[in-house]
Design an enzyme around this catalytic site. Structure first.
Site, short mmCIF file in Angstrom:
data_model
loop_
_atom_site.label_atom_id
_atom_site.label_comp_id
_atom_site.label_asym_id
_atom_site.label_seq_id
_atom_site.Cartn_x
_atom_site.Cartn_y
_atom_site.Cartn_z
N HIS A 186 0.82 -1.20 0.00
CA HIS A 186 0.00 0.00 0.00
C HIS A 186 0.86 1.26 0.00
O HIS A 186 0.46 2.30 -0.52
CB HIS A 186 -0.94 -0.02 1.20
CG HIS A 186 -2.10 -0.94 1.01
ND1 HIS A 186 -2.80 -1.51 2.05
CD2 HIS A 186 -2.69 -1.40 -0.13
CE1 HIS A 186 -3.76 -2.27 1.56
NE2 HIS A 186 -3.71 -2.22 0.25
N GLU A 243 -16.08 4.70 -21.64
CA GLU A 243 -15.64 3.84 -20.52
C GLU A 243 -16.17 2.42 -20.61
O GLU A 243 -15.71 1.55 -19.87
CB GLU A 243 -16.11 4.44 -19.19
CG GLU A 243 -15.62 5.85 -18.94
CD GLU A 243 -16.26 6.47 -17.71
OE1 GLU A 243 -15.64 6.38 -16.63
OE2 GLU A 243 -17.37 7.04 -17.84
N ASP A 245 -11.91 2.47 -16.20
CA ASP A 245 -13.15 1.70 -16.31
C ASP A 245 -13.21 0.91 -17.60
O ASP A 245 -13.75 -0.21 -17.63
CB ASP A 245 -14.36 2.63 -16.20
CG ASP A 245 -14.80 2.83 -14.75
OD1 ASP A 245 -14.62 1.90 -13.95
OD2 ASP A 245 -15.32 3.91 -14.42
N CYS A 274 -7.88 10.07 -20.34
CA CYS A 274 -7.68 10.61 -18.99
C CYS A 274 -7.55 9.54 -17.91
O CYS A 274 -7.71 9.83 -16.73
CB CYS A 274 -8.81 11.57 -18.63
SG CYS A 274 -10.46 10.84 -18.64
#
Length: 569
Positions: free
Chosen positions: A190, A431, A455, A502
């Site tokens: 992480h 997406e 996505d 993007c």
């Protein structure tokens, strides 16, 4: 001296070493000899737990605003672990039964749990040991012990530590911390995730690091290859290629960043930035952003008990447009659903929320909420170069419905005597595979496309990127994803419309030849990645990129695509 480690966050930077030394292991250990002392320590522990939970709640909000929703989930998981009754019981037993003071009990209990994780074969679960230690460190700090902090006055600092926790990394300022080197940690940790999100180059797994590096040492980090140059001489420094990431204040680097991204054979690509808030605008401009390719508005709606009003939104949109002057600002309308929920909005529990009521679907259901945002945007449109973008579009009818609501909002403002810009370009996010396949049809209804690779990758590959069991399959370099991007660009260009990108892929300098060859008109990314991406594009040939893409689209998988790109870098 050359040191070798594991590259966990890309970038090349030079700075001065600052060793972060853990003090929590140096405290005095006290045995408790009476029940009164034990009760006192239990009370201190309870107070520390409450304080730690409050800190994590604040950190979650801060991370959502300044880093990202996915990164905030790391600390949401910490909050769940902190609330686990088994952890509290293990610590209290060490106080009540073994007679150890609170700090000692926390340190020992969390380290025992961390060692259990560290002994597992699976790398993902081994990395979770750091999360447990992070929780222990936070509790110990709340009990009056902790880590040395980084001065906000320092610049171009290279953090050197045995191991860093996600919380520590999230607290670093990109203006202060240039790079990170640790003895422990890996690319799936992480800490690595947060470092990459912040755009801070990092290398881990450097053996005997704290024995070799002293405070003030001159350090060059190659976060692409996992190499550290310790105290390079003058001649070596001249030959060390940095990406300008930690030198953005220097006029020379700013001038380079402000230059256009034009390939060797004269093909120009607009390099824009992703923004979450107004505060990032100044940094983005300093890094050479030529506009805003994605201004996320969902952050205005989150972490509050009621939706933002028209006036509040208008002021925010106006300020961003004024800050960018005449540069284009693409504002994505409210993109809620999936993993993002609003407490004041009726959102039923869905078995598959990413396939449910999200993006434009939710806005078309909650028309008043949507129209309030559209009115605020229309009011702000006269203050700059505004472009509107609708998220999660699947059908032509969704675009038409959204545009109808936009015209209704405009008419209501005109009745109230409020003028707006007449021609505001309208675009959509690509997406989902359906939108990619229907791009030639959808292009007739909009002025531009912006491809959201995060996505698009998730839906194309049927992979939940938040599910660690299948996350290894999530890869935007997969040829199936690249073929969709290629088809979308081709369909849009045939209709005379421009296409931007993007998603996270846009900030990866390894992808630069691919992005150029795909024919994208604009690429948007986090501000810190802009100088390196521009420099990379200037060294490329558009025609060679087109030929490269034709080869890549024929490859069987993401692994092979990456291998080819590494060879061409």
């Amino acid at each position: 001296m050359l040191l070798k480690g594991i590259a966990i966050s890309t970038g090349k930077v030079i700075g001065r070493a600052h060793r972060l030394i853990e003090h929590a292991n140096n405290y005095s250990r006290s045995f408790l000899t009476s029940e009164v002392e034990k009760e006192k320590e239990l009370a201190r522990l309870a107070q520390a737990f409450n304080q730690a939970k409050e800190q994590l709640a604040s950190l979650i909000d801060k991370t959502k605003r300044e880093i990202g929703l996915q990164e905030a989930k790391i600390f949401e998981a910490h909050l769940l672990l902190l609330s686990d009754p088994l952890l509290g019981e293990k610590i209290r037993t060490k106080i009540q039964v073994e007679g150890k003071d609170a700090v000692w009990a926390v340190s020992e209990a969390t380290e025992e749990i961390a060692q259990e994780f560290a002994s597992l074969e699976d790398e993902y679960f081994r990395e979770r040991a750091v999360d447990i230690r992070d929780i222990g460190r936070r509790l110990i700090a709340c009990l009056g012990n902790g880590l040395e902090e980084v001065s906000d006055e320092a610049t171009n600092t290279i953090i050197v530590a045995e191991e860093l926790t996600p919380s520590q990394t999230a607290s670093f300022s990109r203006r202060t911390v240039a790079g990170i080197i640790t003895e422990k940690g890996g690319p799936t940790s992480h800490t690595a995730v947060v470092a990459r999100s912040l755009g801070i180059p990092a290398v881990s797994g450097v053996t005997n690091l704290l024995d070799l590096v002293k405070d003030g040492d001159f350090v060059f980090i190659d976060g692409n290859n996992g190499v550290i140059h310790l105290n390079p001489d003058v001649e070596e420094i001249k030959n060390l290629p940095t990406n300008g990431q930690n030198n953005w204040r220097e006029k020379r680097c700013i001038r380079n960043a402000l230059a256009k991204a034009i390939t060797r054979d004269g093909h120009e690509i607009e390099v824009a930035t992703n923004l979450r808030n107004f505060e990032e605008a100044e940094l983005a401009l300093a890094y050479g952003a030529e506009g805003v390719g994605l201004f996320r508005t969902e952050f205005l709606y989150m972490n509050r008990q009621e939706p933002p009003g028209e006036e509040e939104q208008f002021l925010i949109y106006r300020d961003v447009l004024l800050a960018l002057k005449d540069k284009p600002v693409i504002v994505r309308t409210l993109d809620i659903g999936g993993d993002k929920h609003l407490p004041y909005l009726e959102q039923d529990k869905e078995d598959n929320p990413f396939l449910g009521l999200r993006g434009i679907r939710l806005c078309l259901k909650h028309k008043n909420l949507f129209k309030t945002q559209l009115k605020a945007l229309l009011r702000a449109s006269s203050y700059g170069n505004l472009k509107l973008m609708f998220p999660m579009v699947t059908t032509l009818e969704e675009i038409r419905q959204a545009k109808t609501l936009l015209e209704e909002a405009r008419e209501e403002l005109q009745v109230a005597g409020i003028e707006t810009s007449i021609n505001i370009p309208i675009g959509i996010m690509i997406e989902v595979p359906a939108a990619a396949l229907m791009a030639d049809i959808l292009a007739s209804e909009v002025d531009f496309f912006s491809i959201g690779t995060n996505d698009l990758t998730q839906y194309t590959l049927a992979v939940d990127r938040d599910n660690e069991k299948v996350a290894v399959l999530y890869d935007a370099y997969h040829p199936a994803v690249l073929k969709f991007i290629y088809q979308v660009v081709d369909a849009a260009h045939r209709k005379g419309k421009w296409v931007g990108l993007c998603g996270e892929l846009g900030g990866d300098s390894l992808a630069a030849p691919l992005l150029v060859g795909l024919g994208l008109d604009e690429i948007s990314m986090s501000p810190v990645f802009i100088p390196a991406m521009k420099e990379r594009i200037r060294a490329l040939s558009y025609e060679e990129g087109r030929e490269l893409v034709r080869r890549l689209l024929e490859l069987p998988g993401a692994k092979e695509v990456r291998e080819v790109l590494v060879k061409t870098s």
